[in-house]
Design a protein around this motif. Structure first.
Motif, PDB file in Angstrom:
ATOM      1  N   LYS A 116       0.839  -1.211   0.000  1.00 41.35           N
ATOM      2  CA  LYS A 116       0.000   0.000   0.000  1.00 41.35           C
ATOM      3  C   LYS A 116       0.872   1.259   0.000  1.00 41.35           C
ATOM      4  CE  LYS A 116      -3.530   2.443   2.670  1.00 41.35           C
ATOM      5  NZ  LYS A 116      -4.224   2.534   3.987  1.00 41.35           N
ATOM      6  N   ALA A 117       1.972   1.236   0.797  1.00 38.77           N
ATOM      7  CA  ALA A 117       2.877   2.397   0.862  1.00 38.77           C
ATOM      8  C   ALA A 117       3.520   2.659  -0.494  1.00 38.77           C
ATOM      9  CB  ALA A 117       3.946   2.155   1.923  1.00 38.77           C
ATOM     10  N   PHE A 118       3.944   1.597  -1.192  1.00 44.51           N
ATOM     11  CA  PHE A 118       4.507   1.764  -2.535  1.00 44.51           C
ATOM     12  C   PHE A 118       3.452   2.330  -3.494  1.00 44.51           C
ATOM     13  CE2 PHE A 118       7.932  -1.190  -1.268  1.00 44.51           C
ATOM     14  CZ  PHE A 118       9.017  -0.604  -1.910  1.00 44.51           C
ATOM     15  N   ARG A 119       2.227   1.830  -3.384  1.00 47.17           N
ATOM     16  CA  ARG A 119       1.146   2.286  -4.271  1.00 47.17           C
ATOM     17  C   ARG A 119       0.853   3.757  -4.038  1.00 47.17           C
ATOM     18  NH1 ARG A 119      -0.890   3.678  -7.835  1.00 47.17           N
ATOM     19  NH2 ARG A 119      -2.900   3.240  -8.825  1.00 47.17           N
ATOM     20  N   GLU A 120       0.875   4.182  -2.767  1.00 51.27           N
ATOM     21  CA  GLU A 120       0.574   5.584  -2.431  1.00 51.27           C
ATOM     22  C   GLU A 120       1.666   6.540  -2.894  1.00 51.27           C
ATOM     23  OE1 GLU A 120      -0.211   5.321   1.757  1.00 51.27           O
ATOM     24  OE2 GLU A 120      -2.350   4.863   1.451  1.00 51.27           O
ATOM     25  N   GLY A 147      -7.974  -0.376   2.350  1.00 50.45           N
ATOM     26  CA  GLY A 147      -8.369   0.745   1.488  1.00 50.45           C
ATOM     27  C   GLY A 147      -7.543   0.870   0.226  1.00 50.45           C
ATOM     28  N   CYS A 148      -6.864  -0.215  -0.156  1.00 50.27           N
ATOM     29  CA  CYS A 148      -6.050  -0.208  -1.383  1.00 50.27           C
ATOM     30  C   CYS A 148      -6.664  -1.217  -2.352  1.00 50.27           C
ATOM     31  CB  CYS A 148      -4.607  -0.583  -1.049  1.00 50.27           C
ATOM     32  SG  CYS A 148      -3.498  -0.570  -2.467  1.00 50.27           S
ATOM     33  N   PRO A 149      -7.316  -0.775  -3.422  1.00 57.71           N
ATOM     34  CA  PRO A 149      -7.993  -1.693  -4.349  1.00 57.71           C
ATOM     35  C   PRO A 149      -7.012  -2.731  -4.913  1.00 57.71           C
ATOM     36  CG  PRO A 149      -8.587   0.577  -4.840  1.00 57.71           C
ATOM     37  CD  PRO A 149      -7.466   0.632  -3.851  1.00 57.71           C
ATOM     38  N   ALA A 150      -7.393  -3.997  -4.841  1.00 59.00           N
ATOM     39  CA  ALA A 150      -6.519  -5.077  -5.305  1.00 59.00           C
ATOM     40  C   ALA A 150      -7.366  -6.196  -5.886  1.00 59.00           C
ATOM     41  CB  ALA A 150      -5.673  -5.603  -4.149  1.00 59.00           C
ATOM     42  N   VAL A 151      -6.746  -6.993  -6.758  1.00 62.10           N
ATOM     43  CA  VAL A 151      -7.424  -8.135  -7.356  1.00 62.10           C
ATOM     44  C   VAL A 151      -6.421  -9.269  -7.515  1.00 62.10           C
ATOM     45  CG1 VAL A 151      -7.005  -7.298  -9.721  1.00 62.10           C
ATOM     46  CG2 VAL A 151      -8.889  -8.898  -9.287  1.00 62.10           C
ATOM     47  N   ASP A 200       2.754   1.762  -9.955  1.00 57.42           N
ATOM     48  CA  ASP A 200       1.888   0.647 -10.339  1.00 57.42           C
ATOM     49  C   ASP A 200       2.511  -0.616  -9.759  1.00 57.42           C
ATOM     50  OD1 ASP A 200      -0.037   2.032 -11.747  1.00 57.42           O
ATOM     51  OD2 ASP A 200       1.008   1.877 -13.664  1.00 57.42           O
ATOM     52  N   MET A 201       1.683  -1.479  -9.156  1.00 59.10           N
ATOM     53  CA  MET A 201       2.220  -2.620  -8.421  1.00 59.10           C
ATOM     54  C   MET A 201       1.638  -3.941  -8.902  1.00 59.10           C
ATOM     55  SD  MET A 201       4.221  -1.055  -6.311  1.00 59.10           S
ATOM     56  CE  MET A 201       4.669  -2.413  -5.246  1.00 59.10           C
ATOM     57  N   VAL A 202       2.547  -4.891  -9.234  1.00 56.83           N
ATOM     58  CA  VAL A 202       2.166  -6.274  -9.502  1.00 56.83           C
ATOM     59  C   VAL A 202       2.906  -7.116  -8.471  1.00 56.83           C
ATOM     60  CG1 VAL A 202       2.231  -8.193 -11.136  1.00 56.83           C
ATOM     61  CG2 VAL A 202       1.806  -5.867 -11.965  1.00 56.83           C
ATOM     62  N   GLY A 226      -6.436   1.232 -11.685  1.00 52.53           N
ATOM     63  CA  GLY A 226      -5.926   1.683 -10.394  1.00 52.53           C
ATOM     64  C   GLY A 226      -5.790   0.605  -9.344  1.00 52.53           C
ATOM     65  N   LYS A 227      -5.786  -0.658  -9.762  1.00 48.33           N
ATOM     66  CA  LYS A 227      -5.711  -1.757  -8.792  1.00 48.33           C
ATOM     67  C   LYS A 227      -4.295  -2.330  -8.679  1.00 48.33           C
ATOM     68  CE  LYS A 227     -10.480  -3.236  -9.566  1.00 48.33           C
ATOM     69  NZ  LYS A 227     -11.357  -4.317 -10.063  1.00 48.33           N
ATOM     70  N   VAL A 228      -3.992  -2.857  -7.506  1.00 52.38           N
ATOM     71  CA  VAL A 228      -2.809  -3.684  -7.327  1.00 52.38           C
ATOM     72  C   VAL A 228      -3.173  -5.084  -7.806  1.00 52.38           C
ATOM     73  CG1 VAL A 228      -1.261  -4.754  -5.628  1.00 52.38           C
ATOM     74  CG2 VAL A 228      -1.958  -2.364  -5.352  1.00 52.38           C
ATOM     75  N   VAL A 229      -2.319  -5.681  -8.635  1.00 51.61           N
ATOM     76  CA  VAL A 229      -2.598  -7.016  -9.164  1.00 51.61           C
ATOM     77  C   VAL A 229      -1.718  -8.031  -8.437  1.00 51.61           C
ATOM     78  CG1 VAL A 229      -2.687  -8.473 -11.218  1.00 51.61           C
ATOM     79  CG2 VAL A 229      -3.148  -6.018 -11.413  1.00 51.61           C
ATOM     80  N   ILE A 230      -2.366  -9.050  -7.866  1.00 48.61           N
ATOM     81  CA  ILE A 230      -1.638 -10.070  -7.110  1.00 48.61           C
ATOM     82  C   ILE A 230      -1.717 -11.374  -7.885  1.00 48.61           C
ATOM     83  CG2 ILE A 230      -1.436 -11.275  -4.914  1.00 48.61           C
ATOM     84  CD1 ILE A 230      -3.254  -8.765  -3.929  1.00 48.61           C
TER      85      ILE A 230
END
Length: 407
Positions: free
Chosen positions: A27-31, A89-93, A35-37, A128-132
């Motif tokens: 979340k800190a990296f995203r903020e 509170g960090c959108p992810a999928v 862009d995070m995978v 705008g999502k983090v992809v896991i």
């Protein structure tokens, strides 16, 4: 804004608390606008638990069904991490390897990646999502679930970084970077800020277990900057990248690798005739035993002594096959030694500096360590020594090549 691919290993996601910790870090990296995978392994211990389950119902489980079973570990982790991020509170999928469409061949248990369809991931990032993504797994052309072999999550991370043209692939693990040698053997070993793909590949293949060899190969092939970081401690880690001019001032030797799992076999008094090496090593290859170092010495009586090393776990199997070959060739005898070790010095600086080999040999001689075999390449020199001298050899070489951390 950078696109980062981060991989977290089993210990990093080993408990619910650690998964929440990873979520906070991501979340800190995203903020920060990245862009995070995220690629994750199964929670530590899960893979072993599933292997036990499989063995409790079948003595020889089908490789296909084993892959179906083992990939559930990563599927659990991606779902939990996605939940934790969304809760924070960090959108992810989350995506399995099959959902991404990481296409592999059909070699269950050790599949190789053929191509990656990155369109789903790009769409989610754009939203705008983090992809896991589940590491270690893919899907073949028939729709079968496949796994990439031991340490395969590293390969997944690097492959995704290559496909997405990420700015960096960050591997989070239980060490804070790549060291000049194993700190458990040499207390003065130091963390390297940077190492080349070539050097890391040699270090990994020669016994350093920080990264999976295939992941380093992939990163080098597609020029993916790779960084090894500690999953808990803050720090810059070690960047693995291409060789550049700024590295010309670095030490000649970057690191020292070693391997205790070695054994040596020698066929004495083999007739020195064309094709003899093939006749000796052919049957060894036929029983799926990998040969490492090879030395051949020709005597004046037109016979040769042929020596090679194998993994210690395959020593007895190889020796048995070799005795049969020796008998067919009319060789004098087969002798072996399963108490040897390999020590290697690695560095791209060796290309432009003479005298590295003699310095290595002098250092070992001063410690009264006998060298049994020698193997060289452009950026490495490996020697086989008696196992009892392994740690002494590593420490002496580490000091001789100025790798000790400064007091």
């Amino acid at each position: 804004m950078a696109l980062l691919v981060q991989k977290y290993g089993g210990t990093s996601v080993g408990t619910v608390e650690r998964i929440k910790g990873v979520a906070e870090k991501v979340k800190a990296f995203r903020e920060q606008g990245n862009d995070m995978v995220i690629v994750v392994s199964a929670m530590s211990g899960e893979t072993n638990r599933m292997l036990e389950l499989a063995n409790s119902v079948s003595k020889s489980p089908s490789p296909r069904e084993m892959d179906v079973l083992l990939t559930t570990g990563e599927q659990t982790t991606i779902a939990l991490l996605s939940m934790a991020l969304n809760e924070a509170g960090c959108p992810a999928v989350s995506y399995t390897g099959a959902q991404v469409r990481i296409l592999t061949d059909s070699a269950f248990g050790k599949a190789r990646i053929r191509e990656i369809d990155e369109s789903n991931i790009k769409a989610e990032l754009a939203a705008g999502k983090v992809v896991i993504v589940a590491g270690f797994q893919g899907i073949d052309e028939q729709g079968n679930i496949t796994t990439l072999g031991r340490g395969g999550s590293d390969t997944t991370g690097v492959a995704l970084a290559a496909a997405l043209k990420a700015d960096e692939c960050q591997i989070y693990t239980d060490v804070d970077g790549v060291y000049t040698t194993d700190p458990r053997v040499v207390a003065k070993a130091r963390r390297m800020d940077k190492i080349t793909f070539e050097e890391m590949l040699e270090m990994a293949s020669l016994g350093s277990k920080v990264l999976q060899i295939r992941a380093v190969e992939f990163a080098g092939k597609y020029n993916v900057p790779l960084r090894v970081l500690h999953s808990v401690q803050e720090g810059p880690g070690t960047l693995i990248t291409v060789e550049d001019d700024s590295q010309m001032e670095q030490p000649i030797i970057s690191g020292i690798a070693f391997n205790r799992d070695e054994a040596k076999l020698t066929v004495l008094g083999v007739p020195d005739i064309p094709g003899v090496a093939s006749r000796i090593l052919g049957p060894i290859s036929a029983i799926n035993v990998e040969v490492d170092m090879i030395v051949q010495n020709v005597a004046q009586d037109n016979t040769t002594d042929f020596t090679f090393t194998v993994n210690r776990t395959e020593y007895e199997k190889a020796k048995k096959a070799l005795e049969q070959v020796a008998n067919e060739l009319g060789a004098r005898e087969v002798v072996g030694d399963s108490k040897i070790a390999k020590v290697s010095i690695v560095g791209v600086g060796m290309r432009s500096h003479a005298g590295v080999a003699s310095k290595m040999f002098d250092t070992l001689a001063k410690e009264s360590i006998n060298i049994q075999m020698i193997s060289t390449s452009e950026i490495k020199i490996s020697v086989v020594v008696d196992e009892k001298y392994l740690e002494l050899a590593v420490r002496a070489l580490h000091t001789a090549f100025d790798l000790d951390v400064e007091e």
